[in-house]
Scaffold this active site. Structure first.
Site, mmCIF file in Angstrom:
data_model
loop_
_atom_site.group_PDB
_atom_site.id
_atom_site.type_symbol
_atom_site.label_atom_id
_atom_site.label_comp_id
_atom_site.label_asym_id
_atom_site.label_seq_id
_atom_site.Cartn_x
_atom_site.Cartn_y
_atom_site.Cartn_z
ATOM 1 N N SER A 1 -10.877 6.334 30.268
ATOM 2 C CA SER A 1 -12.007 5.780 29.532
ATOM 3 C C SER A 1 -11.708 5.787 28.036
ATOM 4 C CB SER A 1 -13.268 6.611 29.776
ATOM 5 O OG SER A 1 -13.627 6.606 31.136
ATOM 6 N N SER A 2 -12.011 4.682 27.360
ATOM 7 C CA SER A 2 -11.931 4.589 25.907
ATOM 8 C C SER A 2 -10.512 4.893 25.417
ATOM 9 C CB SER A 2 -12.977 5.530 25.290
ATOM 10 O OG SER A 2 -13.092 5.320 23.915
ATOM 11 N N SER A 3 -10.286 5.970 24.664
ATOM 12 C CA SER A 3 -8.920 6.284 24.252
ATOM 13 C C SER A 3 -8.033 6.475 25.488
ATOM 14 C CB SER A 3 -8.911 7.549 23.393
ATOM 15 O OG SER A 3 -7.627 7.796 22.890
#
Ligand SMILES: *[C@@H]1O[C@H](CO)[C@@H](O)[C@H](O)[C@H]1NC(C)=O
Length: 375
Positions: free
Chosen positions: A140-142
């Site tokens: 998720s995300s990074s």
């Protein structure tokens, strides 16, 4: 007081790696292999796993930790159900984002956080008897950015990927030598490249690699103000370029799939983009969808990793995991190493040891200190 006790208990549970209802606990592994940036390795291995188990790498967001992703994502519960192992890498960087910007992390076997994670794969195969053809990655995300990066830098290691709200591999590239650097231009959706340009960015991360790239699903919210929604388009262009699909013309578009308001565009067997209307940062993990994509559950599995994705029509949900990594080579001239670089190929940059001349009529153009391209 009761509230305080509950909070304390919750904290203790997290500390000890216990999550209620699971068959096992989160364990740290040290000395798993070369790990120059000191990435943490945490493993959830259910009490009972399948013979030759699959492995899912589950990679946390900025400010997150292996422990937080362990307790806040569905993969440990799913591991209990399906008998696979989950590996949660833990970022060594301040703020716990992942380094997806340095030349090292964006280059095969050159170091950085991606290299530490890549070495957890061999450890899992030798220690848990894991199936080398069923090593999956998600984040998720990074962690989503890192998932794209791992698919580009270590395509040989991963069988398929699922990406929740990331950016294209290389989009966070730092032109100033930054390690774990934030790239606002990319985050705000202002980096735009063609499929062919993105594909050569990917190929430059593992020069000379002629094997297959992992099938990949890209989720992104249309209301994402951290990593702007344009990033979904760049991710799709990137992998469409790698697989030889047309990013502007999906083969199939499914409305309200897998949830109401989500639109799934299928560009070919190896690439899906899922745009989540009105969803911000980040798209909630679709654990059951991941189980299908990774082939644990019937219905919509990624094809076994193979070359020539554009013409592959494999749709079997049962062959994944029984195939060995392909040894065929890509037949397109652009990826065949020659003494002259072809159109779109790399032709220079720090550390580049390949051909520096371009096949006519193209010339070698410096795009940044690390990368020159035949254009
Ligand atoms: C951000 O990344 C883009 C490539 O996606 C690059 O052109 C730009 O120079 C980077 N910005 C910084 C500050 O490194």
């Amino acid at each position: 007081m009761a509230h305080f006790t509950r909070t304390l208990l919750a904290i203790l549970f997290l500390w000890s790696g216990l999550v209620a209802g699971l068959t096992s606990t989160l364990q740290q592994v040290t000395n798993f292999g070369s790990n120059p940036t000191n990435v943490g390795m945490f493993v959830y291995k259910p009490t009972t796993v399948k013979t030759k188990p699959a492995v899912i790498f589950a990679i946390h967001y900025c400010t997150g930790t292996a422990q937080a992703y362990f307790s806040g994502s569905p993969y440990a519960q799913l591991a209990d159900t399906y008998g696979f192992v989950v590996i949660y890498p833990s970022s060594p960087n301040s703020g716990t984002c992942w380094d997806v910007s340095s030349k090292a992390t964006l280059t095969h076997n050159a170091g950085g956080d991606s290299f530490g994670i890549s070495n957890m794969v061999a450890y899992a195969i030798s220690t848990y008897g894991a199936d080398p053809a069923r090593i999956f990655v998600t984040g998720s995300s990074s962690g989503a950015m890192m998932t794209n990066v791992l698919c580009a830098v270590y395509p040989n290691l991963f069988a398929a990927a699922s990406v929740y709200s990331g950016v294209a591999a290389g989009c966070f590239m730092s032109n100033f030598g930054g390690v774990d650097a934030w790239n606002s231009t990319c985050a705000q959706g202002q980096v735009s490249a063609t499929s062919a340009q993105w594909a050569s960015v990917v190929r430059a991360m593992f020069p000379g690699y002629t094997g297959a790239y992992p099938p990949i699903q890209e989720y992104h919210g249309t209301a994402d103000t951290t990593l702007f929604p344009e990033n979904l388009g760049e991710e799709v262009k990137e992998w469409a370029g790698v697989f030889g699909y047309n990013a502007a013309a999906p083969a199939q578009v499914l409305q309200n799939t897998p949830l109401a308001g989500y639109t799934k565009s299928i560009y070919g067997p190896n690439l899906q983009g899922i745009s989540a209307a009105g969803v911000g940062h980040t798209v909630p993990i679709q654990g059951n969808e991941d189980m299908k994509w990774f082939g644990f559950v019937a219905g919509g599995a990624a094809p076994p990793k193979s070359t020539g994705g554009a013409t592959t029509t494999v749709s079997s949900t049962t062959t994944i995991g029984t195939t060995t990594p392909p040894t065929t080579t890509v037949s397109t001239p652009t990826s065949t190493p020659t003494s002259v670089s072809q159109h779109w190929d790399q032709c220079g940059g720090q550390g580049w040891t390949g051909a520096t001349a371009c096949a006519a009529p193209f010339t070698c153009q410096v795009l940044n200190p690390f990368y020159s391209q035949c254009l």
